[in-house]
Scaffold this motif. Structure first.
Motif, PDB file in Angstrom:
ATOM      1  N   ALA A  23       6.025  -0.460   8.201  1.00  0.00           N
ATOM      2  CA  ALA A  23       6.414  -0.374   9.612  1.00  0.00           C
ATOM      3  C   ALA A  23       7.896  -0.659   9.791  1.00  0.00           C
ATOM      4  O   ALA A  23       8.551  -0.103  10.692  1.00  0.00           O
ATOM      5  N   ALA A  24       8.446  -1.514   8.905  1.00  0.00           N
ATOM      6  CA  ALA A  24       9.880  -1.838   8.987  1.00  0.00           C
ATOM      7  C   ALA A  24      10.735  -0.833   8.219  1.00  0.00           C
ATOM      8  O   ALA A  24      11.937  -1.077   8.035  1.00  0.00           O
ATOM      9  N   LEU A  25      10.125   0.252   7.754  1.00  0.00           N
ATOM     10  CA  LEU A  25      10.798   1.307   6.999  1.00  0.00           C
ATOM     11  C   LEU A  25      11.361   0.813   5.668  1.00  0.00           C
ATOM     12  O   LEU A  25      12.276   1.418   5.098  1.00  0.00           O
ATOM     13  N   GLU A  26      10.784  -0.286   5.141  1.00  0.00           N
ATOM     14  CA  GLU A  26      11.174  -0.783   3.815  1.00  0.00           C
ATOM     15  C   GLU A  26      10.228  -0.158   2.785  1.00  0.00           C
ATOM     16  O   GLU A  26       9.330  -0.791   2.236  1.00  0.00           O
ATOM     17  N   PHE A  27      10.477   1.123   2.531  1.00  0.00           N
ATOM     18  CA  PHE A  27       9.505   1.873   1.736  1.00  0.00           C
ATOM     19  C   PHE A  27       9.505   1.468   0.266  1.00  0.00           C
ATOM     20  O   PHE A  27       8.479   1.568  -0.410  1.00  0.00           O
ATOM     21  N   GLU A  28      10.658   1.062  -0.239  1.00  0.00           N
ATOM     22  CA  GLU A  28      10.677   0.631  -1.646  1.00  0.00           C
ATOM     23  C   GLU A  28       9.840  -0.629  -1.835  1.00  0.00           C
ATOM     24  O   GLU A  28       9.071  -0.733  -2.802  1.00  0.00           O
ATOM     25  N   ARG A  29       9.963  -1.587  -0.918  1.00  0.00           N
ATOM     26  CA  ARG A  29       9.143  -2.797  -1.006  1.00  0.00           C
ATOM     27  C   ARG A  29       7.675  -2.444  -0.792  1.00  0.00           C
ATOM     28  O   ARG A  29       6.793  -2.992  -1.466  1.00  0.00           O
ATOM     29  N   ALA A  30       7.391  -1.537   0.131  1.00  0.00           N
ATOM     30  CA  ALA A  30       6.005  -1.129   0.357  1.00  0.00           C
ATOM     31  C   ALA A  30       5.416  -0.479  -0.894  1.00  0.00           C
ATOM     32  O   ALA A  30       4.240  -0.667  -1.224  1.00  0.00           O
ATOM     33  N   ALA A  31       6.239   0.287  -1.640  1.00  0.00           N
ATOM     34  CA  ALA A  31       5.752   0.916  -2.874  1.00  0.00           C
ATOM     35  C   ALA A  31       5.438  -0.131  -3.935  1.00  0.00           C
ATOM     36  O   ALA A  31       4.440  -0.022  -4.667  1.00  0.00           O
ATOM     37  N   VAL A  32       6.291  -1.168  -4.007  1.00  0.00           N
ATOM     38  CA  VAL A  32       6.029  -2.251  -4.969  1.00  0.00           C
ATOM     39  C   VAL A  32       4.729  -2.965  -4.611  1.00  0.00           C
ATOM     40  O   VAL A  32       3.894  -3.254  -5.488  1.00  0.00           O
ATOM     41  N   LEU A  33       4.548  -3.245  -3.317  1.00  0.00           N
ATOM     42  CA  LEU A  33       3.312  -3.911  -2.885  1.00  0.00           C
ATOM     43  C   LEU A  33       2.092  -3.015  -3.123  1.00  0.00           C
ATOM     44  O   LEU A  33       1.013  -3.499  -3.466  1.00  0.00           O
ATOM     45  N   ARG A  34       2.280  -1.696  -2.943  1.00  0.00           N
ATOM     46  CA  ARG A  34       1.183  -0.767  -3.229  1.00  0.00           C
ATOM     47  C   ARG A  34       0.779  -0.847  -4.700  1.00  0.00           C
ATOM     48  O   ARG A  34      -0.404  -0.877  -5.046  1.00  0.00           O
ATOM     49  N   ASP A  35       1.782  -0.909  -5.578  1.00  0.00           N
ATOM     50  CA  ASP A  35       1.484  -1.015  -7.011  1.00  0.00           C
ATOM     51  C   ASP A  35       0.816  -2.352  -7.336  1.00  0.00           C
ATOM     52  O   ASP A  35      -0.090  -2.426  -8.188  1.00  0.00           O
ATOM     53  N   ASN A  36       1.264  -3.416  -6.652  1.00  0.00           N
ATOM     54  CA  ASN A  36       0.628  -4.723  -6.862  1.00  0.00           C
ATOM     55  C   ASN A  36      -0.833  -4.699  -6.423  1.00  0.00           C
ATOM     56  O   ASN A  36      -1.707  -5.264  -7.088  1.00  0.00           O
ATOM     57  N   LEU A  37      -1.086  -4.034  -5.285  1.00  0.00           N
ATOM     58  CA  LEU A  37      -2.457  -3.929  -4.805  1.00  0.00           C
ATOM     59  C   LEU A  37      -3.309  -3.135  -5.802  1.00  0.00           C
ATOM     60  O   LEU A  37      -4.472  -3.482  -6.066  1.00  0.00           O
ATOM     61  N   GLY A  38      -2.730  -2.076  -6.365  1.00  0.00           N
ATOM     62  CA  GLY A  38      -3.460  -1.309  -7.376  1.00  0.00           C
ATOM     63  C   GLY A  38      -3.756  -2.128  -8.611  1.00  0.00           C
ATOM     64  O   GLY A  38      -4.824  -1.992  -9.222  1.00  0.00           O
ATOM     65  N   ALA A  39      -2.819  -3.020  -8.994  1.00  0.00           N
ATOM     66  CA  ALA A  39      -3.049  -3.887 -10.156  1.00  0.00           C
ATOM     67  C   ALA A  39      -4.196  -4.849  -9.898  1.00  0.00           C
ATOM     68  O   ALA A  39      -5.037  -5.080 -10.778  1.00  0.00           O
ATOM     69  N   LEU A  40      -4.226  -5.432  -8.669  1.00  0.00           N
ATOM     70  CA  LEU A  40      -5.330  -6.340  -8.337  1.00  0.00           C
ATOM     71  C   LEU A  40      -6.666  -5.595  -8.343  1.00  0.00           C
ATOM     72  O   LEU A  40      -7.668  -6.094  -8.856  1.00  0.00           O
TER      73      LEU A  40
END
Length: 653
Positions: A223-240
């Motif tokens: 929502a804050a347009l921080e797409f690079e951080r959102a991509a990292v969090l997406r990868d972290n969620l996939g790891a979990l």
């Protein structure tokens, strides 16, 4: 061997309070530790008539030279003291569980200033949290590698950590953000401990909190347009998610439970446990225990084969050295331990909260314990195969049989016979052959008893038929030769076994020996293995030969007996099933199975076949005029006259 009466305490000396007792041998070594709700009746039962004692208990009391006891206030205290003494003295007559393999754990050294996650085996250390056990070390490393993206806990050794701190440069994991690098001060000790505690919470089953947290952060970053951080969090969620997929959800109510299953035979018991945390299977472990000493707490042998003492001993071993966090809410078992209430109270004292020890009767937990039981059955089967395939053990077994039975040579070829029937119907016999201690299935034979009367007569008939063939084939062969000149292969029954084993006691052995004597065979030794106490009987002997319960020779005889029983009962079931589904077509002479199936496939049923003419039946491939006429004659209804048929031409007269 000591006489128990020489060290028997006077009944008035033994208190009636709960307590723990120890038997010592002549050298002062503790050989058995037990507990009792009331010491007087329990200890007195060991010193009754020695002939009335269970064989395992008899061996223990005759090995001992003294007995002593300690009085406690409650059964829970007795349970705790019993475990402490077993751990301290390692008595030879107490049940000992051994792992069927060395299981690795995922361990977090919370006692260190900077906790470290690593693979650990062996004795558990104080101040370290353990998760597992896992089936393979690589499974731990793959899981850990996935989770380091979210929980960058230290994984390096003390030497690597110290060198990184000295040079001020982290290792590779620090550069790729799979370590928070406390060695170079990126995080302090308090922050790193918080990471370690979060990692432990996730591994302990509190997973939903972290998944929801990362999802919220990812949505906020997007929502804050921080797409690079959102991509990292997406990868972290996939790891979990990937780490969670490695452990299957088996209980939907997020239960913490340990599920134990016990499966055994006369000699050994296999145990499997599934560690369920948060409804997911977090680890699996297995043991195998010999049953030789399992009934020492039951002097009269009244609970032969009971699992209660084994269950109690295992729970003591598993939880005795655990911290409170190692004891779950529920302990699900296939058999309740002896003094189940005392065990519940003891586990509750370790955990600081109520612990339910029970046998599940229905629902998901019942289905789960059945799954664990199947794993235990497979583990026992694998253990038996591994033990049977061991050359040293097989050589030892044959040597022990040679010594115990006073044979001239080791019994390299052993044949075992068994009879199977249900109330005298469909009586069959089996012959299984072991050569060099291993099954030789190509030599197995099945017998249909032609004149069944009773088990002794039937066993004699089977042995007579087998060894009559042996005598006939040997007499027709050249001296010293058992090769059939027509086929170039050994004659089917020309081998004489070194040892014949029959399933049964003295009567069965005498019947088998009489059958061999009648045929003039005097160079084959006959023994019987009685099921009740696993006694080995010889012909004409007043007393049986008692092999030690841990004897490889006894183990080989039991495998023979069990294999003969399996082979016989399988054949009996086949004949019984065939008899139940027998058709009138079975009695038609010359009509084999293939032609019978062809007739039924063509006409669909016996009823339609009965209405067919000779010409219609003859039209089926493989059915000639004579056979077609025989089918018509056999299928004629009882209340109507069978048509006159010329069996040569098939014409109806």
């Amino acid at each position: 061997m000591a006489d128990p009466s020489t060290y028997r305490p006077r009944p008035g000396e033994i208190p009636t309070d709960p307590g723990v007792y120890r038997f010592r041998d002549a050298e002062g070594r503790v050989i058995y530790v037990g507990k009792a709700k009331s010491l007087r009746p329990r200890l007195s039962s060991y010193f009754q008539d020695i002939g009335a004692l269970h064989p395992r208990t008899r061996r223990m009391v005759t090995t001992g030279a003294s007995v002593e006891w300690t009085v406690v206030k409650t059964e829970v205290e007795a349970l705790q003291l019993e475990y402490s003494w077993i751990k301290e003295f390692d008595p030879r007559f107490n049940v000992k569980y051994r792992d069927d393999k060395s299981y690795p754990y995922l361990a977090v050294t919370m006692s260190e200033e900077f906790p470290r996650a690593q693979v650990m085996r062996g004795v558990k250390r104080k101040g370290t949290r353990y998760f597992g056990p896992y089936g393979h070390a690589w499974a731990i490393r793959e899981t850990l590698d996935q989770l380091l993206r979210v929980f960058p806990i230290r994984t390096c050794s003390a030497g690597v950590f110290k060198r990184a701190a000295q040079v001020g440069r982290p290792c590779l994991l620090g550069y790729i953000d799979k370590c928070s690098a406390p060695c170079v001060g990126r995080v302090d000790a308090e922050q790193h401990r918080e990471i370690a505690e979060d990692f432990c919470d996730f591994m302990a089953g509190n997973t939903a909190r972290f998944v929801r947290q990362i999802e919220r952060e990812m949505q906020a970053a997007s929502a804050a347009l921080e797409f690079e951080r959102a991509a990292v969090l997406r990868d972290n969620l996939g790891a979990l998610t990937k780490a969670l997929e490695r452990s299957t959800v088996v209980l939907g109510d997020a239960t913490d439970a340990d599920v134990f299953a016990f499966v055994g035979d006369e000699l050994e018991v296999a145990v499997q446990v599934f560690h369920v945390r948060g409804g997911r299977v977090r680890g699996q472990r297995g043991w195998v225990v010999e049953r030789e000493n399992a009934d020492a707490a039951d002097p009269e042998g009244q609970a032969e084969g009971a699992m209660g003492p084994l269950v109690q001993a295992l729970l003591q071993q598993v939880y005795g050295g655990e911290s409170a966090e190692g004891v779950p809410d529920e302990v699900l078992v296939t058999h309740l331990p002896d003094d189940a209430d005392a065990v519940r109270a003891w586990l509750a004292s370790l955990r600081g909260a109520r612990v339910d020890v029970r046998v599940p009767q229905r629902g998901d937990k019942r289905a789960l314990i059945e799954t664990v039981s199947r794993n235990a059955e497979q583990a026992l089967a694998r253990h038996k195969v591994a033990r049977a395939g061991d050359l040293t053990a097989r050589s030892q077994a044959l040597q022990e049989l040679q010594d115990a039975l006073d044979l001239d040579e080791a019994p390299l070829r052993i044949e075992c016979y068994d009879i199977s029937h249900v109330q005298g119907t469909n009586v069959v016999g089996s012959m299984v052959v072991f050569e060099d201690g291993l099954p030789r299935k190509s030599e197995y034979r099945r017998f249909i008893v032609k004149d069944p009367k009773d088990d002794l007569h039937d066993m004699g008939e089977v042995l007579t038929r087998r060894f009559r063939r042996y005598v006939e084939e040997r007499s027709g062969a050249e001296p010293g030769s058992i090769i059939d000149p027509d086929t170039g292969k050994p004659r089917r029954f020309a081998y004489a076994p070194d040892l014949v084993v029959v399933d049964g006691g003295r009567p069965q052995v005498e019947a088998a020996q009489a059958a061999l004597t009648e045929l003039g065979i005097t160079d084959v030794t006959v023994v019987g293995l009685a099921k009740r106490l696993e006694e080995v009987w010889l012909p004409g002997s007043e007393f049986p030969v008692i092999l030690p319960r841990f004897s490889e020779g006894l183990y080989l005889l039991q495998r023979l007996r069990d294999e003969a029983h399996r082979f016989a009962i399988t054949f009996h079931r086949q004949r019984r099933s065939k008899a139940m589904t027998a058709s009138v077509l079975d009695d038609v002479p010359g009509l084999g199975e293939a032609r019978r199936k062809a007739l039924l496939r063509t006409f669909g049923s016996v009823k339609k076949l009965r209405a067919a003419s000779v010409e219609e039946i003859q039209a089926v491939p493989g059915i000639g005029p004579t056979l077609a006429a025989a089918v018509v004659t056999a299928l004629a209804a009882p209340d109507e006259a069978a048509p006159a048929v010329n069996l040569t031409t098939g014409e109806v007269l």
